[in-house]
Scaffold this active site. Structure first.
Site, PDB file in Angstrom:
ATOM      1  N   ARG A  47       3.087  96.012 -19.119  1.00  0.00           N
ATOM      2  CA  ARG A  47       2.222  96.312 -17.983  1.00  0.00           C
ATOM      3  C   ARG A  47       1.709  95.068 -17.292  1.00  0.00           C
ATOM      4  NH1 ARG A  47       0.260 101.633 -19.884  1.00  0.00           N
ATOM      5  NH2 ARG A  47      -1.440 102.237 -18.574  1.00  0.00           N
ATOM      6  N   ARG A  86      -4.770 117.565 -16.787  1.00  0.00           N
ATOM      7  CA  ARG A  86      -3.962 117.360 -18.002  1.00  0.00           C
ATOM      8  C   ARG A  86      -4.727 117.707 -19.281  1.00  0.00           C
ATOM      9  NH1 ARG A  86      -1.177 111.694 -19.028  1.00  0.00           N
ATOM     10  NH2 ARG A  86      -3.250 110.948 -18.483  1.00  0.00           N
ATOM     11  N   ARG A 137      -8.153 113.738 -22.315  1.00  0.00           N
ATOM     12  CA  ARG A 137      -8.377 112.328 -22.595  1.00  0.00           C
ATOM     13  C   ARG A 137      -9.682 111.874 -21.969  1.00  0.00           C
ATOM     14  NH1 ARG A 137      -2.778 109.297 -21.216  1.00  0.00           N
ATOM     15  NH2 ARG A 137      -4.258 107.752 -20.439  1.00  0.00           N
ATOM     16  N   ARG A 155      -7.956 102.628 -13.300  1.00  0.00           N
ATOM     17  CA  ARG A 155      -6.599 102.586 -13.859  1.00  0.00           C
ATOM     18  C   ARG A 155      -5.591 102.293 -12.750  1.00  0.00           C
ATOM     19  NH1 ARG A 155      -6.640 108.233 -16.761  1.00  0.00           N
ATOM     20  NH2 ARG A 155      -4.449 107.767 -17.244  1.00  0.00           N
TER      21      ARG A 155
HETATM   22  P1  AP5 Z   1       2.114 112.456 -17.878  1.00  0.00           P
HETATM   23  O1  AP5 Z   1       3.595 112.552 -18.046  1.00  0.00           O
HETATM   24  O2  AP5 Z   1       1.280 112.721 -19.082  1.00  0.00           O
HETATM   25  O3  AP5 Z   1       1.704 111.068 -17.193  1.00  0.00           O
HETATM   26  P2  AP5 Z   1       1.953 109.564 -17.643  1.00  0.00           P
HETATM   27  O4  AP5 Z   1       2.866 108.912 -16.663  1.00  0.00           O
HETATM   28  O5  AP5 Z   1       2.354 109.505 -19.086  1.00  0.00           O
HETATM   29  O6  AP5 Z   1       0.518 108.971 -17.356  1.00  0.00           O
HETATM   30  P3  AP5 Z   1      -0.636 108.378 -18.302  1.00  0.00           P
HETATM   31  O7  AP5 Z   1      -1.929 108.780 -17.687  1.00  0.00           O
HETATM   32  O8  AP5 Z   1      -0.405 108.705 -19.729  1.00  0.00           O
HETATM   33  O9  AP5 Z   1      -0.364 106.852 -18.056  1.00  0.00           O
HETATM   34  P4  AP5 Z   1      -1.336 105.698 -18.218  1.00  0.00           P
HETATM   35  O10 AP5 Z   1      -0.382 104.591 -17.961  1.00  0.00           O
HETATM   36  O11 AP5 Z   1      -2.542 105.716 -17.393  1.00  0.00           O
HETATM   37  O12 AP5 Z   1      -1.897 105.865 -19.712  1.00  0.00           O
HETATM   38  P5  AP5 Z   1      -1.496 105.203 -21.100  1.00  0.00           P
HETATM   39  O13 AP5 Z   1      -1.669 106.210 -22.138  1.00  0.00           O
HETATM   40  O14 AP5 Z   1      -0.171 104.508 -20.998  1.00  0.00           O
HETATM   41  O15 AP5 Z   1       1.692 113.464 -16.697  1.00  0.00           O
HETATM   42  C1  AP5 Z   1       0.352 113.630 -16.294  1.00  0.00           C
HETATM   43  C2  AP5 Z   1       0.064 115.116 -15.996  1.00  0.00           C
HETATM   44  O16 AP5 Z   1       0.877 115.546 -14.908  1.00  0.00           O
HETATM   45  C3  AP5 Z   1       0.402 116.045 -17.163  1.00  0.00           C
HETATM   46  O17 AP5 Z   1      -0.572 117.058 -17.230  1.00  0.00           O
HETATM   47  C4  AP5 Z   1       1.780 116.621 -16.810  1.00  0.00           C
HETATM   48  O18 AP5 Z   1       1.957 117.923 -17.331  1.00  0.00           O
HETATM   49  C5  AP5 Z   1       1.757 116.605 -15.284  1.00  0.00           C
HETATM   50  N1  AP5 Z   1       3.073 116.276 -14.707  1.00  0.00           N
HETATM   51  C6  AP5 Z   1       3.978 115.380 -15.187  1.00  0.00           C
HETATM   52  N2  AP5 Z   1       5.072 115.316 -14.370  1.00  0.00           N
HETATM   53  C7  AP5 Z   1       4.834 116.191 -13.351  1.00  0.00           C
HETATM   54  C8  AP5 Z   1       5.591 116.562 -12.170  1.00  0.00           C
HETATM   55  N3  AP5 Z   1       6.802 116.042 -11.924  1.00  0.00           N
HETATM   56  N4  AP5 Z   1       5.039 117.476 -11.324  1.00  0.00           N
HETATM   57  C9  AP5 Z   1       3.789 118.018 -11.591  1.00  0.00           C
HETATM   58  N5  AP5 Z   1       3.049 117.712 -12.687  1.00  0.00           N
HETATM   59  C10 AP5 Z   1       3.560 116.800 -13.559  1.00  0.00           C
HETATM   60  O19 AP5 Z   1      -2.594 104.056 -21.252  1.00  0.00           O
HETATM   61  C11 AP5 Z   1      -3.949 104.371 -21.473  1.00  0.00           C
HETATM   62  C12 AP5 Z   1      -4.776 103.091 -21.611  1.00  0.00           C
HETATM   63  O20 AP5 Z   1      -4.319 102.339 -22.756  1.00  0.00           O
HETATM   64  C13 AP5 Z   1      -4.673 102.105 -20.444  1.00  0.00           C
HETATM   65  O21 AP5 Z   1      -5.585 102.415 -19.411  1.00  0.00           O
HETATM   66  C14 AP5 Z   1      -5.001 100.774 -21.144  1.00  0.00           C
HETATM   67  O22 AP5 Z   1      -6.377 100.655 -21.360  1.00  0.00           O
HETATM   68  C15 AP5 Z   1      -4.339 100.942 -22.503  1.00  0.00           C
HETATM   69  N6  AP5 Z   1      -2.961 100.439 -22.516  1.00  0.00           N
HETATM   70  C16 AP5 Z   1      -1.825 101.178 -22.758  1.00  0.00           C
HETATM   71  N7  AP5 Z   1      -0.725 100.402 -22.696  1.00  0.00           N
HETATM   72  C17 AP5 Z   1      -1.160  99.143 -22.411  1.00  0.00           C
HETATM   73  C18 AP5 Z   1      -0.499  97.904 -22.203  1.00  0.00           C
HETATM   74  N8  AP5 Z   1       0.858  97.799 -22.274  1.00  0.00           N
HETATM   75  N9  AP5 Z   1      -1.256  96.825 -21.913  1.00  0.00           N
HETATM   76  C19 AP5 Z   1      -2.601  96.898 -21.836  1.00  0.00           C
HETATM   77  N10 AP5 Z   1      -3.298  98.041 -22.024  1.00  0.00           N
HETATM   78  C20 AP5 Z   1      -2.584  99.158 -22.302  1.00  0.00           C
HETATM   79 ZN    ZN Z   2       1.372 108.785 -20.830  1.00  0.00          ZN
END
Ligand code: AP5
Ligand code: ZN
Length: 214
Positions: free
Chosen positions: A88, A127, A160, A171
């Site tokens: 990221r 979600r 969440r 975010r």
């Molecule tokens: P979903 O598929 O769950 O979305 P996603 O792309 O996985 O989004 P996230 O919110 O999980 O991503 P994020 O990057 O913010 O969080 P992460 O956990 O990585 O879909 C979302 C919703 O939409 C669902 O309800 C689904 O059913 C629906 N949906 C999906 N596709 C659809 C479609 N085509 N049409 C309609 N509806 C649809 O990170 C969380 C936190 O962790 C970060 O903020 C940070 O603090 C930390 N973190 C994680 N990784 C790192 C890293 N590499 N470096 C630093 N900090 C990090």
């Molecule tokens: Zn995710």
């Protein structure tokens, strides 16, 4: 295959990952999922990560690089993996290249879940997730058979802590400022494929399958 999925919060990375994982027998490494379990278990890592996550900011590069380095050593990841939510930052992308370079491998493909910010609030606030499996649902777009209950285990679903309209703003800001440069990093290497992530889930799956078959 060694794949990276990049996209803003709610763009569908976690929704498409299990499908790709099953189609290609890859391991699914989602740094967000791993960090959330560490926070829930109150491990030293979780304690360090919690504050940034609650605010919608990125956790430090060293912490996440450490998690990924460890996770990629698992036997189930030797044939290939899907990185969901990592790298990221450009620093993370460079560290990843370094780690893979030592094994004589590299990233084969990067899928960019391109989508307009305006549709993400509805996706994020609707979600519901099953924490232990990482399965996610949406009250409108992908409802569970019984409201609030996981289809497979019958266990309760939760929201969440960072899935509020307010935290989403931070975010998204982190995404545009710190993660968009990673998209250019991979475009320059010629491994980037653009997806139309605003389409319905099945159409996005078809685009993913097309990208991975070429
Ligand atoms: P979903 O598929 O769950 O979305 P996603 O792309 O996985 O989004 P996230 O919110 O999980 O991503 P994020 O990057 O913010 O969080 P992460 O956990 O990585 O879909 C979302 C919703 O939409 C669902 O309800 C689904 O059913 C629906 N949906 C999906 N596709 C659809 C479609 N085509 N049409 C309609 N509806 C649809 O990170 C969380 C936190 O962790 C970060 O903020 C940070 O603090 C930390 N973190 C994680 N990784 C790192 C890293 N590499 N470096 C630093 N900090 C990090
Ligand atoms: Zn995710």
């Amino acid at each position: 295959k060694r794949l990276v999925l990049i996209g803003p919060p709610g763009s569908g990375k976690g929704t498409q990952s299990p499908i790709i994982k099953d189609d290609y027998c890859l391991c699914h490494l989602a740094t967000g999922d791993m960090l959330r379990s560490a926070v829930a278990a109150k491990t030293p890592l979780g304690i360090k990560a919690k504050e940034a996550m609650d605010k919608g900011e990125l956790v430090s590069d060293d912490l996440v690089v450490g998690i990924i380095d460890e996770a990629m050593k698992k036997p189930s990841c030797q044939k290939g993996f899907i990185l969901d939510g990592f790298p990221r930052t450009v620093v993370q992308a460079e560290k990843l290249d370094e780690m893979l370079g030592k094994q004589g491998t590299k990233i084969d493909k990067v899928l960019n879940f391109a989508i307009d910010d305006s549709v993400l609030e509805e996706r994020i606030t609707g979600r519901w997730i099953h924490p232990s499996s990482g399965r996610s649902y949406h009250t409108k777009f992908a409802p569970p058979k019984v409201p609030g209950v996981d289809d497979v285990t019958g266990e309760p679903l939760i929201q969440r802590k960072d899935d509020t309209a307010e935290v989403l703003k931070s975010r998204l800001e982190a995404f545009h400022r710190q993660t968009e440069p990673v998209i250019h990093y991979y475009a320059n290497k010629g491994v980037l494929t653009q997806l139309h992530a605003e389409k319905p889930p099945k159409e996005v799956t078809a685009e993913v399958q097309k990208a991975l078959s070429s």
